[in-house]
Design an enzyme around this catalytic site. Structure first.
Site, mmCIF file in Angstrom:
data_model
loop_
_atom_site.group_PDB
_atom_site.id
_atom_site.type_symbol
_atom_site.label_atom_id
_atom_site.label_comp_id
_atom_site.label_asym_id
_atom_site.label_seq_id
_atom_site.Cartn_x
_atom_site.Cartn_y
_atom_site.Cartn_z
ATOM 1 N N ASP A 3 0.669 -0.942 0.068
ATOM 2 C CA ASP A 3 0.350 0.365 -0.403
ATOM 3 C C ASP A 3 1.184 1.212 -0.162
ATOM 4 O O ASP A 3 0.547 2.377 -0.317
ATOM 5 C CB ASP A 3 -0.968 -0.357 1.016
ATOM 6 C CG ASP A 3 -0.135 -0.604 2.824
ATOM 7 O OD1 ASP A 3 -0.719 -0.644 3.434
ATOM 8 O OD2 ASP A 3 1.050 0.287 2.807
ATOM 9 N N HIS A 62 6.630 -7.540 -1.249
ATOM 10 C CA HIS A 62 5.939 -8.075 -2.352
ATOM 11 C C HIS A 62 5.678 -7.011 -3.150
ATOM 12 O O HIS A 62 4.339 -7.497 -4.015
ATOM 13 C CB HIS A 62 4.237 -8.298 -1.223
ATOM 14 C CG HIS A 62 4.629 -9.214 -0.399
ATOM 15 N ND1 HIS A 62 3.957 -10.285 0.836
ATOM 16 C CD2 HIS A 62 5.414 -10.513 -0.108
ATOM 17 C CE1 HIS A 62 3.828 -11.491 1.264
ATOM 18 N NE2 HIS A 62 4.986 -11.306 0.258
ATOM 19 N N LEU A 103 -2.710 -8.210 16.588
ATOM 20 C CA LEU A 103 -4.298 -8.453 17.279
ATOM 21 C C LEU A 103 -4.981 -9.481 17.804
ATOM 22 O O LEU A 103 -5.436 -9.852 18.992
ATOM 23 C CB LEU A 103 -5.540 -7.907 16.573
ATOM 24 C CG LEU A 103 -6.883 -6.500 16.595
ATOM 25 C CD1 LEU A 103 -6.583 -5.947 17.923
ATOM 26 C CD2 LEU A 103 -7.597 -6.664 15.586
#
Ligand code: APR
Ligand code: ZN
Length: 234
Positions: free
Chosen positions: A91, A106, A200
């Protein structure tokens, strides 16, 4: 010797509004990975794959770094060449946060290349509104500069050298389920690094983690980084 080597995954961008892959509501629930993230899927339906990546590229232009990205930039500023960041994310938000000591293993949503002559293009220099983008040099199809399943990630040699020479290897916001990245923690541990995870949920490779901090990267990393900087200033 690198003091802190950090690997990030989709979880660090979640608080910037970008969907992860395997959480509830993750991208792979809506788009079967074999259709949009494999060479076979691209060969079968390049238009469908391009639509998927154009959507993600356009979203990446709108999102901002969150306190987790900013904390890692701060750690880079404090440790200099004793720090390096590896990301599985495409991103570009770590670059937006100013991270320079960064390996995007990636690929990148803002780049694409020709499947025949491999000429590189920036996404903002090609026509994304038409059909599948074509190489202006040879007329072949362009493809997103994303490492798909079954393909070899970028920078593996450099990463391997750093994993063998780091004091602490920390993974942030990754499920630890996709190799080779999921195996980095084993290599680091084998070569004597202390291993840390901020996530998380419990990552799949938790058995190789010495210290696990459960929670949101944007909430944990800022104070975690301040403590590292405080300790390293003595
Ligand atoms: N803070 C920290 N961790 C979080 C947060 C958050 N705010 N939100 C979600 N997470 C955790 C989730 O618990 C999950 O374990 O981030 C992890 C995201 O896991 P995945 O969706 O599997 O993403 P990732 O590990 O980056 O996937 C690796 O797989 O699909 C391929 O190439 C793709 O790079 C990707 C690779
Ligand atoms: Zn070409």
């Amino acid at each position: 010797m690198i003091k802190y080597l950090v690997l990030t995954g989709a979880g660090i961008s979640a608080e910037s509004g970008i969907r992860t892959f395997r959480d509830t509501g993750g991208l792979w629930e809506e788009y079967p990975v074999e259709l949009v993230a494999s060479p076979e899927g691209f060969a079968a339906d390049p238009k469908f794959v391009w639509d998927f990546y154009i959507k993600r590229f356009k979203q990446s232009l709108e999102v901002e770094p969150n306190p987790g990205h900013i904390a890692l930039k701060r750690l880079e500023d404090a440790l200099g060449d004793k720090f390096h960041l590896i990301t599985q994310n495409v991103d570009g938000i770590h670059r937006k946060a100013g991270s320079k000591r960064l390996l995007e293993m990636h690929g990148r949503l803002d780049q694409c290349y020709c499947i025949s002559c491999h000429r590189q293009y920036n996404m903002n220099e090609i026509d994304l509104a038409g059909d599948v983008p074509i190489c202006t040099a040879c007329g072949s199809l362009l493809r997103p500069n994303i490492v798909w399943f079954g393909e070899v990630p970028y920078y593996l040699y450099e990463i391997e050298e750093m994993l063998k020479n780091c004091e602490v290897f920390m993974i942030v916001g990754t499920s630890g389920s996709v190799y080779p990245a999921a195996g980095f923690v084993m290599t680091a541990k084998l070569f004597g690094a202390r291993t840390v995870a901020i996530n998380l949920e419990k990552p799949d490779n938790l058995s190789f983690i010495d210290e696990f901090y459960q929670g949101r990267a944007g909430e944990i990393l800022p104070s975690f980084v301040e403590k590292i900087i405080g300790d390293s200033n003595g």
